[in-house]
Design a protein around this motif. Structure first.
Motif, PDB file in Angstrom:
ATOM      1  N   ALA A 131       0.827  -1.210   0.000  1.00 45.32           N
ATOM      2  CA  ALA A 131       0.000   0.000   0.000  1.00 45.32           C
ATOM      3  C   ALA A 131       0.858   1.254   0.000  1.00 45.32           C
ATOM      4  CB  ALA A 131      -0.926  -0.012   1.217  1.00 45.32           C
ATOM      5  N   GLU A 132       1.882   1.259   0.823  1.00 45.38           N
ATOM      6  CA  GLU A 132       2.745   2.444   0.915  1.00 45.38           C
ATOM      7  C   GLU A 132       3.431   2.727  -0.421  1.00 45.38           C
ATOM      8  OE1 GLU A 132       3.953   2.160   5.668  1.00 45.38           O
ATOM      9  OE2 GLU A 132       5.163   1.131   4.159  1.00 45.38           O
ATOM     10  N   LYS A 133       3.880   1.669  -1.092  1.00 46.57           N
ATOM     11  CA  LYS A 133       4.552   1.857  -2.389  1.00 46.57           C
ATOM     12  C   LYS A 133       3.577   2.406  -3.429  1.00 46.57           C
ATOM     13  CE  LYS A 133       6.239  -2.361  -2.707  1.00 46.57           C
ATOM     14  NZ  LYS A 133       7.001  -3.540  -3.213  1.00 46.57           N
ATOM     15  N   GLY A 134       2.395   1.826  -3.502  1.00 49.65           N
ATOM     16  CA  GLY A 134       1.429   2.273  -4.479  1.00 49.65           C
ATOM     17  C   GLY A 134       0.945   3.688  -4.221  1.00 49.65           C
ATOM     18  N   LEU A 147      -6.236   2.953  -3.085  1.00 49.57           N
ATOM     19  CA  LEU A 147      -5.455   2.246  -4.087  1.00 49.57           C
ATOM     20  C   LEU A 147      -6.159   0.930  -4.390  1.00 49.57           C
ATOM     21  CD1 LEU A 147      -2.923   1.548  -5.809  1.00 49.57           C
ATOM     22  CD2 LEU A 147      -1.886   0.641  -3.700  1.00 49.57           C
ATOM     23  N   ASP A 148      -6.600   0.767  -5.632  1.00 46.79           N
ATOM     24  CA  ASP A 148      -7.282  -0.446  -6.061  1.00 46.79           C
ATOM     25  C   ASP A 148      -6.394  -1.163  -7.079  1.00 46.79           C
ATOM     26  OD1 ASP A 148      -8.906  -2.380  -7.239  1.00 46.79           O
ATOM     27  OD2 ASP A 148     -10.702  -1.134  -7.151  1.00 46.79           O
ATOM     28  N   LEU A 149      -5.789  -2.274  -6.681  1.00 48.29           N
ATOM     29  CA  LEU A 149      -4.896  -3.007  -7.576  1.00 48.29           C
ATOM     30  C   LEU A 149      -5.649  -3.659  -8.730  1.00 48.29           C
ATOM     31  CD1 LEU A 149      -2.409  -4.786  -5.126  1.00 48.29           C
ATOM     32  CD2 LEU A 149      -2.045  -2.682  -6.432  1.00 48.29           C
ATOM     33  N   HIS A 150      -6.948  -3.898  -8.565  1.00 48.48           N
ATOM     34  CA  HIS A 150      -7.745  -4.552  -9.600  1.00 48.48           C
ATOM     35  C   HIS A 150      -8.010  -3.608 -10.766  1.00 48.48           C
ATOM     36  CE1 HIS A 150      -8.711  -8.008  -6.945  1.00 48.48           C
ATOM     37  NE2 HIS A 150      -8.556  -7.087  -6.000  1.00 48.48           N
ATOM     38  N   SER A 151      -8.626  -2.472 -10.470  1.00 46.88           N
ATOM     39  CA  SER A 151      -8.987  -1.516 -11.523  1.00 46.88           C
ATOM     40  C   SER A 151      -7.863  -0.541 -11.823  1.00 46.88           C
ATOM     41  CB  SER A 151     -10.228  -0.732 -11.107  1.00 46.88           C
ATOM     42  OG  SER A 151      -9.932   0.130 -10.007  1.00 46.88           O
ATOM     43  N   GLY A 152      -6.905  -0.409 -10.883  1.00 50.47           N
ATOM     44  CA  GLY A 152      -5.844   0.580 -11.027  1.00 50.47           C
ATOM     45  C   GLY A 152      -6.207   1.940 -10.466  1.00 50.47           C
ATOM     46  N   ALA A 153      -7.425   2.078  -9.877  1.00 45.92           N
ATOM     47  CA  ALA A 153      -7.856   3.366  -9.338  1.00 45.92           C
ATOM     48  C   ALA A 153      -6.922   3.820  -8.221  1.00 45.92           C
ATOM     49  CB  ALA A 153      -9.283   3.270  -8.824  1.00 45.92           C
ATOM     50  N   LEU A 154      -6.466   5.058  -8.327  1.00 44.17           N
ATOM     51  CA  LEU A 154      -5.541   5.630  -7.357  1.00 44.17           C
ATOM     52  C   LEU A 154      -5.927   7.081  -7.100  1.00 44.17           C
ATOM     53  CD1 LEU A 154      -2.802   5.557  -5.737  1.00 44.17           C
ATOM     54  CD2 LEU A 154      -1.727   6.417  -7.850  1.00 44.17           C
ATOM     55  N   SER A 155      -6.017   7.447  -5.813  1.00 43.61           N
ATOM     56  CA  SER A 155      -6.281   8.843  -5.463  1.00 43.61           C
ATOM     57  C   SER A 155      -5.111   9.701  -5.910  1.00 43.61           C
ATOM     58  CB  SER A 155      -6.458   8.985  -3.943  1.00 43.61           C
ATOM     59  OG  SER A 155      -7.546   8.226  -3.468  1.00 43.61           O
ATOM     60  N   PHE A 160      -9.258  10.769  -9.162  1.00 44.79           N
ATOM     61  CA  PHE A 160      -8.721   9.415  -9.282  1.00 44.79           C
ATOM     62  C   PHE A 160      -8.125   9.253 -10.675  1.00 44.79           C
ATOM     63  CE2 PHE A 160     -11.916   8.876  -5.984  1.00 44.79           C
ATOM     64  CZ  PHE A 160     -11.260   8.072  -5.056  1.00 44.79           C
ATOM     65  N   VAL A 161      -7.044   8.490 -10.757  1.00 50.07           N
ATOM     66  CA  VAL A 161      -6.465   8.154 -12.055  1.00 50.07           C
ATOM     67  C   VAL A 161      -6.310   6.640 -12.127  1.00 50.07           C
ATOM     68  CG1 VAL A 161      -5.207  10.337 -12.246  1.00 50.07           C
ATOM     69  CG2 VAL A 161      -4.078   8.345 -11.188  1.00 50.07           C
ATOM     70  N   ASN A 162      -6.157   6.134 -13.337  1.00 54.11           N
ATOM     71  CA  ASN A 162      -5.831   4.727 -13.522  1.00 54.11           C
ATOM     72  C   ASN A 162      -4.312   4.591 -13.431  1.00 54.11           C
ATOM     73  OD1 ASN A 162      -5.110   2.180 -14.673  1.00 54.11           O
ATOM     74  ND2 ASN A 162      -7.134   2.067 -15.628  1.00 54.11           N
ATOM     75  N   MET A 163      -3.881   4.011 -12.342  1.00 55.50           N
ATOM     76  CA  MET A 163      -2.456   3.896 -12.068  1.00 55.50           C
ATOM     77  C   MET A 163      -1.713   3.184 -13.199  1.00 55.50           C
ATOM     78  SD  MET A 163      -0.813   1.778  -8.863  1.00 55.50           S
ATOM     79  CE  MET A 163      -1.687   0.276  -9.359  1.00 55.50           C
ATOM     80  N   PRO A 210     -15.923  -2.622  -5.306  1.00 56.30           N
ATOM     81  CA  PRO A 210     -14.504  -2.269  -5.174  1.00 56.30           C
ATOM     82  C   PRO A 210     -13.827  -3.031  -4.037  1.00 56.30           C
ATOM     83  CG  PRO A 210     -15.847  -0.602  -4.102  1.00 56.30           C
ATOM     84  CD  PRO A 210     -16.798  -1.584  -4.711  1.00 56.30           C
ATOM     85  N   THR A 211     -12.608  -3.443  -4.277  1.00 56.02           N
ATOM     86  CA  THR A 211     -11.720  -4.068  -3.302  1.00 56.02           C
ATOM     87  C   THR A 211     -10.435  -3.251  -3.322  1.00 56.02           C
ATOM     88  OG1 THR A 211     -12.680  -6.280  -3.431  1.00 56.02           O
ATOM     89  CG2 THR A 211     -10.360  -6.150  -2.894  1.00 56.02           C
ATOM     90  N   PHE A 212     -10.043  -2.681  -2.179  1.00 55.54           N
ATOM     91  CA  PHE A 212      -9.020  -1.635  -2.228  1.00 55.54           C
ATOM     92  C   PHE A 212      -8.275  -1.445  -0.908  1.00 55.54           C
ATOM     93  CE2 PHE A 212     -13.155   0.034  -1.087  1.00 55.54           C
ATOM     94  CZ  PHE A 212     -12.894   0.789   0.045  1.00 55.54           C
TER      95      PHE A 212
END
Length: 321
Positions: A131-134, A147-155, A160-163, A210-212
């Protein structure tokens, strides 16, 4: 001629006076005995009341109940204790009736469980580093970052952007295959525990969005997404949710203040204090109305991992592409 009285004889008057004196003496004795009994009875009741009050005070001071701004809060799991397993069953709401039911998966038994036994603290620290890295790539301007590793959603700031698209050249430098493997392994263990608790097959449950990861601090909220503290029902907010879980990655009172998870029941608020490695899980309907307290200091890390019974709403595990 008046009749002569024999020596030693008593007149009615003198006999009446003596009887009255004896009666008065008996009344005094009886009154004294009754008073003594009443005093003993009062002392016994006072002693019982004192013992009951002391027991209640000890219970209150033990931390099982805390009086806070949200009223009386029962602590279901203290940060300082290590729970093998705890489950509290509650009546199911009617929320599931308004959705398609899936026999052998849709909740018929409802409640909330807590365990510190399936994810170790060392594993929780490793997951927190993911989590800290992302989140080092972005982060919200307000108090809650996602931080959502599935969709790539990142604050990122107020948006939000797609990481995976926005930071495509940095993603492989940020994460490793081992990170994603650990994430999948943890998800599977949590899914199996939920299935075992509610008497369903883990294969009938599907990961859903969402799973995040969440990172919460005491920064002032800038957008509605930063206002994480409002009471809500997962099944109402996300219709696909049937089972919700939280894996805590930091410690209440050590890493942050506030930020407890609160089940809002009629007449009482029941709290889970976050502890690194602790998993809290529950059926997603209105039987488990809840909110998170505002974080007053420090940083709170957790993962929300949710499951559905509807395969149409299922998602796959994240992969590093």
């Amino acid at each position: 001629m008046a009749p002569q009285r024999r020596a030693g004889s008593r007149t009615p008057e003198s006999g009446g006076a003596g009887a009255g004196a004896r009666a008065e003496e008996r009344r005094r004795l009886s009154s004294g005995v009754k008073g003594s009994v009443q005093k003993d009875s009062r002392r016994k009741w006072l002693k019982v009341a004192f013992l009951l009050s002391s027991a209640m005070l000890g219970y209150l001071l033990s931390g099982s109940y805390l009086l806070g701004e949200d009223g009386v809060t029962e602590v279901l799991a203290h940060q300082g204790e290590s729970l093998q397993y705890k489950f509290i069953e509650v009546p199911c709401s009617e929320d599931y009736d308004s959705h398609k039911r899936f026999e052998g998966c849709t909740p018929r038994k409802c409640g909330r469980g807590i365990t510190d036994a399936i994810i170790s603290r060392e594993e929780a620290e490793r997951i927190r580093r993911i989590a800290e890295k992302g989140l080092s790539l972005g982060g919200s301007d307000g108090g809650a970052s996602i931080l959502d590793l599935h969709s790539g959603a990142l604050s990122l700031g107020k948006h939000f952007v797609n990481m995976y698209r926005y930071f495509s050249d940095k993603v492989h430098d940020t994460f490793t295959e081992e990170d994603f493997h650990l994430y999948r392994d943890v998800r599977q263990r949590i899914q199996q525990k939920i299935a075992l608790t509610f008497g369903i097959s883990s294969s009938s449950m599907y990961l859903t969005k969402p799973t995040f990861f969440s990172r919460i601090n005491n920064s002032e909220a800038k957008t509605a997404h930063d206002e994480y503290w409002h009471p809500h029902i997962d099944k109402v907010t996300y219709g696909s949710f049937d089972y919700t879980s939280l894996l805590y990655l930091s410690d209440y009172t050590e890493d942050f203040g506030g930020g407890r998870f609160v089940f809002m029941d009629e007449g009482a608020n029941r709290t889970v204090e976050p502890r690194a490695g602790r998993v809290s899980f529950f059926t997603s309907g209105s039987e488990n109305l809840h909110h998170v307290e505002k974080v007053h200091w420090g940083t709170r890390y957790a993962i929300t991992i949710s499951f559905t019974c509807n395969p149409d709403h299922g998602i796959g595990d994240p992969v590093l592409t």
